[in-house]
Design a protein around this motif. Structure first.
Motif, PDB file in Angstrom:
ATOM      1  N   ALA A   1      12.662  34.218  23.142  1.00  0.00           N
ATOM      2  CA  ALA A   1      11.927  34.179  21.878  1.00  0.00           C
ATOM      3  C   ALA A   1      11.680  35.585  21.344  1.00  0.00           C
ATOM      4  CB  ALA A   1      10.598  33.445  22.072  1.00  0.00           C
ATOM      5  N   MET A   2      11.259  36.504  22.227  1.00  0.00           N
ATOM      6  CA  MET A   2      10.990  37.862  21.781  1.00  0.00           C
ATOM      7  C   MET A   2      12.273  38.578  21.387  1.00  0.00           C
ATOM      8  SD  MET A   2       7.796  37.872  21.849  1.00  0.00           S
ATOM      9  CE  MET A   2       7.586  39.573  21.363  1.00  0.00           C
ATOM     10  N   ALA A   3      13.358  38.376  22.144  1.00  0.00           N
ATOM     11  CA  ALA A   3      14.641  38.990  21.794  1.00  0.00           C
ATOM     12  C   ALA A   3      15.137  38.483  20.444  1.00  0.00           C
ATOM     13  CB  ALA A   3      15.666  38.712  22.884  1.00  0.00           C
ATOM     14  N   SER A   4      14.965  37.180  20.211  1.00  0.00           N
ATOM     15  CA  SER A   4      15.371  36.607  18.932  1.00  0.00           C
ATOM     16  C   SER A   4      14.546  37.192  17.796  1.00  0.00           C
ATOM     17  CB  SER A   4      15.211  35.078  18.968  1.00  0.00           C
ATOM     18  OG  SER A   4      15.478  34.509  17.707  1.00  0.00           O
ATOM     19  N   ASN A   5      13.251  37.350  18.015  1.00  0.00           N
ATOM     20  CA  ASN A   5      12.387  37.893  16.980  1.00  0.00           C
ATOM     21  C   ASN A   5      12.754  39.335  16.646  1.00  0.00           C
ATOM     22  OD1 ASN A   5      10.128  37.477  15.200  1.00  0.00           O
ATOM     23  ND2 ASN A   5       8.951  38.838  16.533  1.00  0.00           N
ATOM     24  N   ILE A   6      13.023  40.139  17.696  1.00  0.00           N
ATOM     25  CA  ILE A   6      13.412  41.540  17.477  1.00  0.00           C
ATOM     26  C   ILE A   6      14.745  41.616  16.740  1.00  0.00           C
ATOM     27  CG2 ILE A   6      14.105  43.664  18.658  1.00  0.00           C
ATOM     28  CD1 ILE A   6      12.049  42.946  20.843  1.00  0.00           C
ATOM     29  N   ALA A   7      15.692  40.744  17.124  1.00  0.00           N
ATOM     30  CA  ALA A   7      16.988  40.728  16.453  1.00  0.00           C
ATOM     31  C   ALA A   7      16.837  40.378  14.980  1.00  0.00           C
ATOM     32  CB  ALA A   7      17.925  39.737  17.143  1.00  0.00           C
TER      33      ALA A   7
ATOM     34  N   TRP B   1      14.224  40.991  13.086  1.00  0.00           N
ATOM     35  CA  TRP B   1      13.670  42.151  12.397  1.00  0.00           C
ATOM     36  C   TRP B   1      14.736  43.228  12.212  1.00  0.00           C
ATOM     37  CZ3 TRP B   1       9.507  42.447   9.600  1.00  0.00           C
ATOM     38  CH2 TRP B   1       8.433  41.588   9.852  1.00  0.00           C
ATOM     39  N   ASN B   2      15.521  43.496  13.260  1.00  0.00           N
ATOM     40  CA  ASN B   2      16.563  44.520  13.163  1.00  0.00           C
ATOM     41  C   ASN B   2      17.636  44.150  12.145  1.00  0.00           C
ATOM     42  OD1 ASN B   2      15.329  46.129  15.077  1.00  0.00           O
ATOM     43  ND2 ASN B   2      16.497  45.262  16.784  1.00  0.00           N
ATOM     44  N   ASN B   3      17.928  42.872  12.045  1.00  0.00           N
ATOM     45  CA  ASN B   3      18.970  42.414  11.122  1.00  0.00           C
ATOM     46  C   ASN B   3      18.439  42.086   9.736  1.00  0.00           C
ATOM     47  OD1 ASN B   3      20.918  42.596  13.125  1.00  0.00           O
ATOM     48  ND2 ASN B   3      20.510  40.525  13.860  1.00  0.00           N
ATOM     49  N   GLY B   4      17.177  42.343   9.488  1.00  0.00           N
ATOM     50  CA  GLY B   4      16.616  42.024   8.184  1.00  0.00           C
ATOM     51  C   GLY B   4      15.845  40.726   8.174  1.00  0.00           C
ATOM     52  N   GLY B   5      16.163  39.834   9.086  1.00  0.00           N
ATOM     53  CA  GLY B   5      15.420  38.588   9.193  1.00  0.00           C
ATOM     54  C   GLY B   5      15.649  37.678   8.011  1.00  0.00           C
ATOM     55  N   SER B   6      14.872  36.631   7.956  1.00  0.00           N
ATOM     56  CA  SER B   6      14.924  35.709   6.824  1.00  0.00           C
ATOM     57  C   SER B   6      14.102  36.285   5.673  1.00  0.00           C
ATOM     58  CB  SER B   6      14.366  34.343   7.213  1.00  0.00           C
ATOM     59  OG  SER B   6      15.119  33.785   8.269  1.00  0.00           O
ATOM     60  N   PRO B   7      14.541  36.105   4.425  1.00  0.00           N
ATOM     61  CA  PRO B   7      13.780  36.645   3.297  1.00  0.00           C
ATOM     62  C   PRO B   7      12.419  35.970   3.180  1.00  0.00           C
ATOM     63  CG  PRO B   7      15.476  35.146   2.535  1.00  0.00           C
ATOM     64  CD  PRO B   7      15.714  35.347   3.993  1.00  0.00           C
ATOM     65  N   GLY B   8      11.428  36.751   2.741  1.00  0.00           N
ATOM     66  CA  GLY B   8      10.102  36.194   2.573  1.00  0.00           C
ATOM     67  C   GLY B   8      10.040  35.187   1.442  1.00  0.00           C
ATOM     68  N   ASN B   9      10.818  35.435   0.396  1.00  0.00           N
ATOM     69  CA  ASN B   9      10.864  34.528  -0.751  1.00  0.00           C
ATOM     70  C   ASN B   9      12.295  34.436  -1.266  1.00  0.00           C
ATOM     71  OD1 ASN B   9       7.898  33.929  -1.350  1.00  0.00           O
ATOM     72  ND2 ASN B   9       7.898  36.166  -1.328  1.00  0.00           N
ATOM     73  N   VAL B  10      12.579  33.384  -1.971  1.00  0.00           N
ATOM     74  CA  VAL B  10      13.871  33.184  -2.615  1.00  0.00           C
ATOM     75  C   VAL B  10      13.654  33.238  -4.130  1.00  0.00           C
ATOM     76  CG1 VAL B  10      15.805  31.608  -2.972  1.00  0.00           C
ATOM     77  CG2 VAL B  10      14.743  31.798  -0.701  1.00  0.00           C
TER      78      VAL B  10
ATOM     79  N   LYS C   1      11.400  28.685   9.711  1.00  0.00           N
ATOM     80  CA  LYS C   1      10.541  29.078  10.833  1.00  0.00           C
ATOM     81  C   LYS C   1      11.124  30.321  11.525  1.00  0.00           C
ATOM     82  CE  LYS C   1      10.865  25.140  12.876  1.00  0.00           C
ATOM     83  NZ  LYS C   1      10.703  24.053  13.860  1.00  0.00           N
ATOM     84  N   PRO C   2      10.284  31.129  12.154  1.00  0.00           N
ATOM     85  CA  PRO C   2      10.805  32.289  12.881  1.00  0.00           C
ATOM     86  C   PRO C   2      11.863  31.900  13.899  1.00  0.00           C
ATOM     87  CG  PRO C   2       8.435  32.432  12.689  1.00  0.00           C
ATOM     88  CD  PRO C   2       8.822  31.081  12.171  1.00  0.00           C
ATOM     89  N   HIS C   3      11.605  30.872  14.688  1.00  0.00           N
ATOM     90  CA  HIS C   3      12.613  30.283  15.569  1.00  0.00           C
ATOM     91  C   HIS C   3      12.111  28.940  16.066  1.00  0.00           C
ATOM     92  CE1 HIS C   3       9.950  32.467  18.211  1.00  0.00           C
ATOM     93  NE2 HIS C   3      10.448  33.614  17.809  1.00  0.00           N
ATOM     94  N   GLU C   4      12.943  28.274  16.831  1.00  0.00           N
ATOM     95  CA  GLU C   4      12.718  26.863  17.093  1.00  0.00           C
ATOM     96  C   GLU C   4      11.557  26.560  18.034  1.00  0.00           C
ATOM     97  OE1 GLU C   4      14.103  24.413  15.485  1.00  0.00           O
ATOM     98  OE2 GLU C   4      15.126  25.927  14.296  1.00  0.00           O
ATOM     99  N   MET C   5      11.028  27.559  18.739  1.00  0.00           N
ATOM    100  CA  MET C   5       9.952  27.261  19.686  1.00  0.00           C
ATOM    101  C   MET C   5       8.567  27.318  19.017  1.00  0.00           C
ATOM    102  SD  MET C   5       9.576  30.716  21.999  1.00  0.00           S
ATOM    103  CE  MET C   5       8.273  29.960  22.944  1.00  0.00           C
ATOM    104  N   GLN C   6       8.554  27.372  17.685  1.00  0.00           N
ATOM    105  CA  GLN C   6       7.305  27.430  16.925  1.00  0.00           C
ATOM    106  C   GLN C   6       6.484  28.674  17.267  1.00  0.00           C
ATOM    107  OE1 GLN C   6       5.363  23.697  17.574  1.00  0.00           O
ATOM    108  NE2 GLN C   6       6.703  22.579  16.206  1.00  0.00           N
ATOM    109  N   TYR C   7       7.116  29.667  17.742  1.00  0.00           N
ATOM    110  CA  TYR C   7       6.603  31.012  17.950  1.00  0.00           C
ATOM    111  C   TYR C   7       5.267  31.082  18.685  1.00  0.00           C
ATOM    112  CZ  TYR C   7       6.445  35.978  17.247  1.00  0.00           C
ATOM    113  OH  TYR C   7       6.422  37.317  17.461  1.00  0.00           O
ATOM    114  N   ILE C   8       4.136  31.096  17.967  1.00  0.00           N
ATOM    115  CA  ILE C   8       2.839  31.327  18.610  1.00  0.00           C
ATOM    116  C   ILE C   8       2.545  30.242  19.637  1.00  0.00           C
ATOM    117  CG2 ILE C   8       0.361  31.549  18.248  1.00  0.00           C
ATOM    118  CD1 ILE C   8       2.018  33.898  17.249  1.00  0.00           C
ATOM    119  N   GLU C   9       2.748  28.969  19.270  1.00  0.00           N
ATOM    120  CA  GLU C   9       2.466  27.873  20.197  1.00  0.00           C
ATOM    121  C   GLU C   9       3.358  27.973  21.436  1.00  0.00           C
ATOM    122  OE1 GLU C   9       3.049  27.590  17.043  1.00  0.00           O
ATOM    123  OE2 GLU C   9       1.296  26.659  16.107  1.00  0.00           O
TER     124      GLU C   9
END
Length: 341
Positions: free
Chosen positions: A221-227, A229-238, A284-292
């Motif tokens: 989960a943390m590696a996915s989150n860092i990747a 951020w490094n790759n730009g991630g999903s846009p905040g808005n469309v 969603k940030p990723h499939e594990m629902q992140y914080i939970e």
């Protein structure tokens, strides 16, 4: 088991140790290892009336244990108990003495087992390795007569246990590379184990074995989150343009948006768009629902390590709960871990 070597071995132990150098596993193992390392080590011997009453008959300075609570503890008569062998020896003695002489070779060995690192670091690594890999090794490398004067800590990822044919273990093989292997006799080695492996009596296991998936889930989960951020991630808005917009018009709109939202002092400004509509992004940030998911994984790891919530959070508002949690941590986690040393 038909293999000559114990189950697991250096490759499996290395995989466990690598999991333990980051994340919640590292924090949990470090909390327990630090608490165990801080416990005071004491050396006792059977007391004799002759040795106590006759000056000059003892080689090392000792003092008689007179505390009833200490005697009850050593003999296993209290609420908490030392190791079984210690109880058996103490229960057979009418009097018990504590060795206080700092020059006693066993006291010196306990205070500074390895001449290359401090005794504090030695015991921290000792408890850390036992938790995550289930085992570590102490090699009695130097002797003064029949008395060991040093005990080198051998990391589990470099040691192979050799099974015996007429006895349980024939020896140990230590080496950080395959071209320089040291074969060590079992009588010169102390095999420290957190638990005996149920799959192989010569093997070992620690609590990390029960939460490997939770540890991998957290790391992924943390590696996915860092990747992201490094790759730009999903846009905040469309930003949705009108269907009849041409490519040059879309490029002009993108450039206008960039000028309005990027750069110095743009935070808090007003974004003005013409012919575009802002659509919130629901990815969603990723499939594990992140914080939970992270909370679930970290709680499972701390539970396996025996660390209560009031210890690893360090901000429990309920003081009584915090004090009780710390008492349970010391009684049910740290005390049993120190008995096996």
């Amino acid at each position: 088991q038909t293999s000559r070597y114990s189950r697991g071995g250096p490759a499996a132990d290395q995989a466990l140790v690598l999991r333990a150098i980051t994340g919640t596993v590292n924090r949990a193992a470090s909390i327990v290892a630090t608490a165990c390392m801080a416990q005071k080590l004491r050396l006792y011997r059977p007391g004799t009336k002759e040795a106590v009453s006759t000056p000059g008959t003892k080689m090392w300075e000792t003092r008689k244990v007179r505390s009833t609570k200490r005697l009850d503890y050593l003999r296993g008569e209290g609420k908490f108990q030392p190791g079984r062998k210690s109880m058996e020896m103490a229960s057979e003695c009418e009097e018990i003495e504590e060795v206080t002489d700092p020059m006693n070779p066993i006291v010196r060995l306990l205070q500074q087992p390895d001449p290359d690192i401090s005794g504090t670091d030695w015991f921290f690594l000792h408890y850390f390795y036992k938790q995550v890999a289930g085992r570590c090794y102490g090699w009695l490398g130097d002797f003064a007569g029949m008395m060991p004067v040093s005990m080198y800590l051998l990391p589990p990822q470099y040691v192979q246990v050799v099974k015996g044919t007429t006895r349980l273990i024939d020896g140990f093989r230590y080496g950080r590379n395959t071209t320089n292997i040291l074969d060590i006799a079992p009588e010169d080695t102390i095999y420290f184990r957190h638990r005996v492996s149920p799959l192989d009596i010569t093997g070992a296991m620690g609590w990390l074995s029960s939460v490997i998936m939770e540890s991998d889930d957290e790391n992924a989960a943390m590696a996915s989150n860092i990747a992201r951020w490094n790759n730009g991630g999903s846009p905040g808005n469309v930003y949705e343009a009108s269907p009849d917009s041409s490519d040059p018009q879309i490029e002009q709109a993108k450039a206008s948006i960039e000028r309005q939202i990027r750069g110095v002092n743009k935070h808090g400004g007003v974004l003005v768009l013409k012919g575009c509509k802002v659509v919130p992004n629901s990815v969603k940030p990723h499939e594990m629902q992140y914080i939970e998911g992270l909370n679930h994984s970290s709680a499972a790891i701390y539970f396996a390590a025996g660390v209560p919530e009031s210890v690893y959070k360090l901000n429990d508002a309920n003081l009584s709960s915090s004090e009780q949690g710390n008492f349970q941590f010391m009684a049910y986690c740290i005390a049993p871990a120190c008995k096996k040393t």
